[in-house]
Every structure is written in structure tokens, then in C-alpha cells.
Design an enzyme around this catalytic site. Sequence first.
Site, PDB file in Angstrom:
ATOM      1  N   ASP A 299      37.010  39.532  46.741  1.00 34.73           N
ATOM      2  CA  ASP A 299      36.745  38.403  45.848  1.00 34.73           C
ATOM      3  C   ASP A 299      38.065  38.013  45.205  1.00 34.73           C
ATOM      4  O   ASP A 299      39.070  38.722  45.328  1.00 34.73           O
ATOM      5  CB  ASP A 299      35.715  38.814  44.780  1.00 34.73           C
ATOM      6  CG  ASP A 299      35.193  37.646  43.939  1.00 34.73           C
ATOM      7  OD1 ASP A 299      35.350  36.478  44.372  1.00 34.73           O
ATOM      8  OD2 ASP A 299      34.633  37.896  42.855  1.00 34.73           O
ATOM      9  N   PHE A 473      34.007  33.589  41.874  1.00 30.56           N
ATOM     10  CA  PHE A 473      32.842  33.311  42.719  1.00 30.56           C
ATOM     11  C   PHE A 473      33.235  33.107  44.181  1.00 30.56           C
ATOM     12  O   PHE A 473      32.775  32.183  44.832  1.00 30.56           O
ATOM     13  CB  PHE A 473      32.059  32.099  42.193  1.00 30.56           C
ATOM     14  CG  PHE A 473      31.559  32.263  40.791  1.00 30.56           C
ATOM     15  CD1 PHE A 473      30.415  32.998  40.533  1.00 30.56           C
ATOM     16  CD2 PHE A 473      32.229  31.699  39.712  1.00 30.56           C
ATOM     17  CE1 PHE A 473      29.940  33.172  39.235  1.00 30.56           C
ATOM     18  CE2 PHE A 473      31.771  31.859  38.413  1.00 30.56           C
ATOM     19  CZ  PHE A 473      30.619  32.593  38.170  1.00 30.56           C
ATOM     20  N   HIS A 474      34.083  34.007  44.688  1.00 24.35           N
ATOM     21  CA  HIS A 474      34.549  33.916  46.070  1.00 24.35           C
ATOM     22  C   HIS A 474      34.287  35.202  46.860  1.00 24.35           C
ATOM     23  O   HIS A 474      35.190  35.707  47.540  1.00 24.35           O
ATOM     24  CB  HIS A 474      36.047  33.593  46.109  1.00 24.35           C
ATOM     25  CG  HIS A 474      36.409  32.284  45.506  1.00 24.35           C
ATOM     26  ND1 HIS A 474      37.696  31.984  45.094  1.00 24.35           N
ATOM     27  CD2 HIS A 474      35.669  31.181  45.236  1.00 24.35           C
ATOM     28  CE1 HIS A 474      37.720  30.764  44.595  1.00 24.35           C
ATOM     29  NE2 HIS A 474      36.497  30.258  44.664  1.00 24.35           N
ATOM     30  N   PRO A 475      33.068  35.755  46.832  1.00 17.26           N
ATOM     31  CA  PRO A 475      32.817  36.962  47.628  1.00 17.26           C
ATOM     32  C   PRO A 475      32.958  36.679  49.114  1.00 17.26           C
ATOM     33  O   PRO A 475      32.588  35.604  49.597  1.00 17.26           O
ATOM     34  CB  PRO A 475      31.384  37.348  47.254  1.00 17.26           C
ATOM     35  CG  PRO A 475      30.745  36.086  46.804  1.00 17.26           C
ATOM     36  CD  PRO A 475      31.844  35.296  46.140  1.00 17.26           C
TER      37      PRO A 475
END
Length: 566
Positions: A299, A473-475
Site C-alpha cells: 500500500d 487507499f492503494h492496496p
Amino acid sequence: MTTREYDYIICGAGSAGNVLATRLTEDPNVTVLLLEAGGPDYRFDFRTQMPAALAYPLQGRRYNWAYETDPEPHMDNRRMECGRGKGLGGSSLINGMCYIRGNALDYDNWATHQGLENWTYLDCLPYFKKAETRDIGPNDYHGGDGPVSVTTSKPGVNPLFEAMVEAGVQAGYPRTEDLNGYQQEGFGPMDRTVTPKGRRASTARGYLDQAKTRPNLEIVTHALADRILFDGKRASGVTYLRGNERATAHARREVLVCSGAIASPQLLQRSGVGPGAWLKELDIPIVLDLPGVGQNLQDHLEMYIQYECKEPVSLYPALKWWNQPKIGLEWMLNGTGLGASNHFEAGGFIRTRDDDPWPNIQYHFLPVAINYNGSNAIEMHGFQAHVGSMRSPSRGRVKLRSRDPNAHPSILFNYMAEALDWREFRDAIRATREIMRQPALDRYRGRELNPGADLKSDKELDAFVRARAETAFHPSCSCKMGYDDMAVVDNEGRVHGLEGLRVVDASIMPIITTGNLNAPTIMIAEKIADKIRGRKPLERANVPYFVANGAPARNVAKAVRQPETV
């Protein structure tokens, strides 16, 4: 229980699933079932359609899975937010609408891994262009007739944007006119996925709007995929839930898992594909002991460096309820005004050390001081930089807790587990302070609100990061593409050791890209769609792109020097 049969079943109508559904049904002889656990893309709901309302979907559960991590051991044991989109459009329905493709060297680096040689930047660029319609027209780096509407930032929107970019240049960093063009490195305007009429350009709007009336596409919402069915080692279908009703669909050709970096490994594990020891803990029959499923989770972590604004030019008044009806009415009637922008209209990428081969830090500039999810708004005129490192060496995992498809998995990103993480965040805070001290911001810059100018030592900065850094919010990367022992899929998204099953979403990235993930996820789906259809890949691009090759990260000689105190 109802049973139907299709050529392809797609689990997840998000940034990737909608691309596949649209491209596969271009062939009228192919039938596709698209399953989405959330609801429709309600065009009347300003919370998802108005760009400026981007914080609202994260505050509830109608459009957000609202996952939480396990206590993060290096972040004061906080349970941290992990929002993921729920509804047609997936996370493109609730994201920040920043259109960032990543750095060219991200993809060239992927291509150094065995078997991924056809994932270079020049191989990927044609698919970025295929997906895009840019409002100012196509060029060597941008498309002009794709499903995704991309809007460029226009001068004069807010003086703080231009001042923050100029401050970055005054600090000795490059200026770039296009973060998705020849040179990502530097500061400049930021593109966004917004339509010419000021609406969010999710993949539901861009892709499904052109495909949803096709007779060979069936879209089923409120359909939660339970398990992938297997006939031996071949995926044969999917069972899913609609309320309390269970249904089964059979796939003649393939099951395509597009549920995202959290739910894709969760679905695979629930179906008996994953680390054998984990599956045995829940008495799940093992279809394939595949140890990489749910591992390698990555992330972007970011922090907010916030300042008081001395002039009344920030968006602070727009946060007041009495000003919002006018903003909303202008947006609703004309598609213009403050409501028509996500307000991330400038930003940049820098290297904090000369030996970094490509940028390791991203900036989003915002002319208001507030958390991304709408919380903790500062009650005064202010501005901020969202700052975070891009390729953390820390790795986490997604692990099934229960066989119940409604139960959230155990998520641990393991943020800040490595010494390099701490060095990069300290460097980022100090670089940001130097940028903010530049003359371009003199008329606007007031007190440093966060972290606070009195926090200077490594120990103090580390404590701020532990307590205040948040997810971007970048898994990604939890079903990685490759051919080593921990790879889950091959270079076409096919799950190793099985037939008729692919994963196509951000989870298959081997290493997270430099920037926001919606655009790369769409590109991945466009590229693999051609593979599924047996089509010849688009012709490789032949354009130049910037490579630092050891050049200094900043031109110190040209930097404007100012005192460290503000």
C-alpha cells in the site's frame, strides 16, 4: 438454487472487472456474467457523482467495504482504515479521481522479472492510451477516444495550486507539464477522472454505459461471490449469494476474479486456493496449496503536512453547510464550479536521494486542511500536502478469518516495518518543509499546523508518523504476477497450477506503482482482455521517456534558500 451457464464469469464490477466485461462482450458470440456485491451506480447520488464530494462514500458502508486492519505493530498498534469500493465501479466509484499512471520505470522494473518481459512501459503505454479520452486531445502519450474521461487542470483554479508548484521548483526540483507524459518527476498539474460535464468518470460510467445494453452481458448486483467451483483443477463456475438466496453459475471458458487486492485473495482462499496451512485452520478442502495467495500485500502510506493560510483563498468556506447548497446547485445544473473538481489539481513526484533511480515520494496538494475521509478539518483557512513514500519494502498479508463470505478477512499491511520506511518519511517531512518555505508561498504561508514546527528530531518525526500517517487507499500486490515460488498468476493473469481461472486487478501487480492505482488497474485489464480474446497485442509504443541516470534529485544551486524557521 438457480443455475445458469456463461462463457465467462467475472467476480467484481470494479476498475478491472468492468473493463473485461466491456471488452469481452464486444464479441457477440461470447456470453458474460458480471457479479457485483454492491448496488448500482446511482447517478442521482451526489456522494459518488460529484467530484468534490469524494470524502462522503468513505464515511458509510453503502459504497465502502470499510475494512479495518489488524493492529499495526509499527503504527502504535492502530487499527487502520482500508476503504474499498462496493457497487458498480468498485473503487473507481469512491476514489479520489487522480489519474496517475505510475512511472515508466515501474513497468520496466516489472519486466526485469522472469516471464514479465512484455510488461515494459512501452508495452503498457498503448493500453493506457486505449482506455483514455483526454479533454485537451490525444498526443504521443495520451488517448483521444477511450472510455475513461480524463480532465486536465486549468490555470487560475486556485492560486494555492500554482504557488505550491512554483515553491517546489524554487526548492530546486523539476517542473513537469504532464505527470503522465514524458517526465513524471517534478511538480505540475494533476489529471483527474472527471467527465466534461463535471461528473465522476468511474468505470461504470465509462465502460459499462456502452456495454450494459448488450444482450450477451448480464449484470447482477447485490451478488456476493461465495466460492469458485472446480472440476478437478479446472474452475467450472461460481456460487454466489443474493440476500439469503444462493445461486450457481457455470463457466464454459473461464472464471475471472476482479475483486481487488483484499477480496480477490479472500475469495481464492475461501475456494480452497491458497496457503495450505491457512486453509486447514478453517477446514477448507484444499484445491491447490498456493502459498503466495494473500501474501506480498502493499500500500501507500501518507501523511498530511498542514499550514495555516494567511489569505482567505482556501476551500475552508466550502466546508460550511450554508455554502454547500449553492455549490451543489451550480454543479447539478451546469457541471461547473467547486463541485466539479476533486481539488487535487496539482502535485508531484520527487527523489529524496540522488541514488534513487526514480521518484520515491508523491505529493498531492490541496487548498484546505482536512483528512482525506473528511475528518479532522482545521477550523481556519489552510492548505496541505499529502506526502507519502511510493515503494515501501514492507510487506503484509490478507488472511481468511472465516468461511462466511460476509466476514471480513484479517488484513495486516505491516506498515513501516523496515528502516528504509522511516528514513523516507523523515526525508519527506524535511523536504516538504523546505518546499513550503520558498518565496512563492510567502503571502499564503502561516503557521505549520501539522506536524508542528517544533517537531524536528528523528524521534519526534517518527512519533508523528506512527500516530498520524494514514492509508492512501492503494492496496495491491496480494496475488502477484510472476514465476517465482510466491507468484500466484502468470504474465496473463492465469492462476498457476489451475485451468480456467484468472485474477485481473491491482492484486496481480508484482510491485506497487509510483502513484495512484486506478489508471494502472484499468491498463492491466485492457492488456489482459486482449490475451483472453486471443488478439494480437497492440503495437509497442516508440516514444522517449525520462530516466534520471544518476542525475541529482534537485538542483541545489538554483534553489532559493530561506531560513528554517517560518
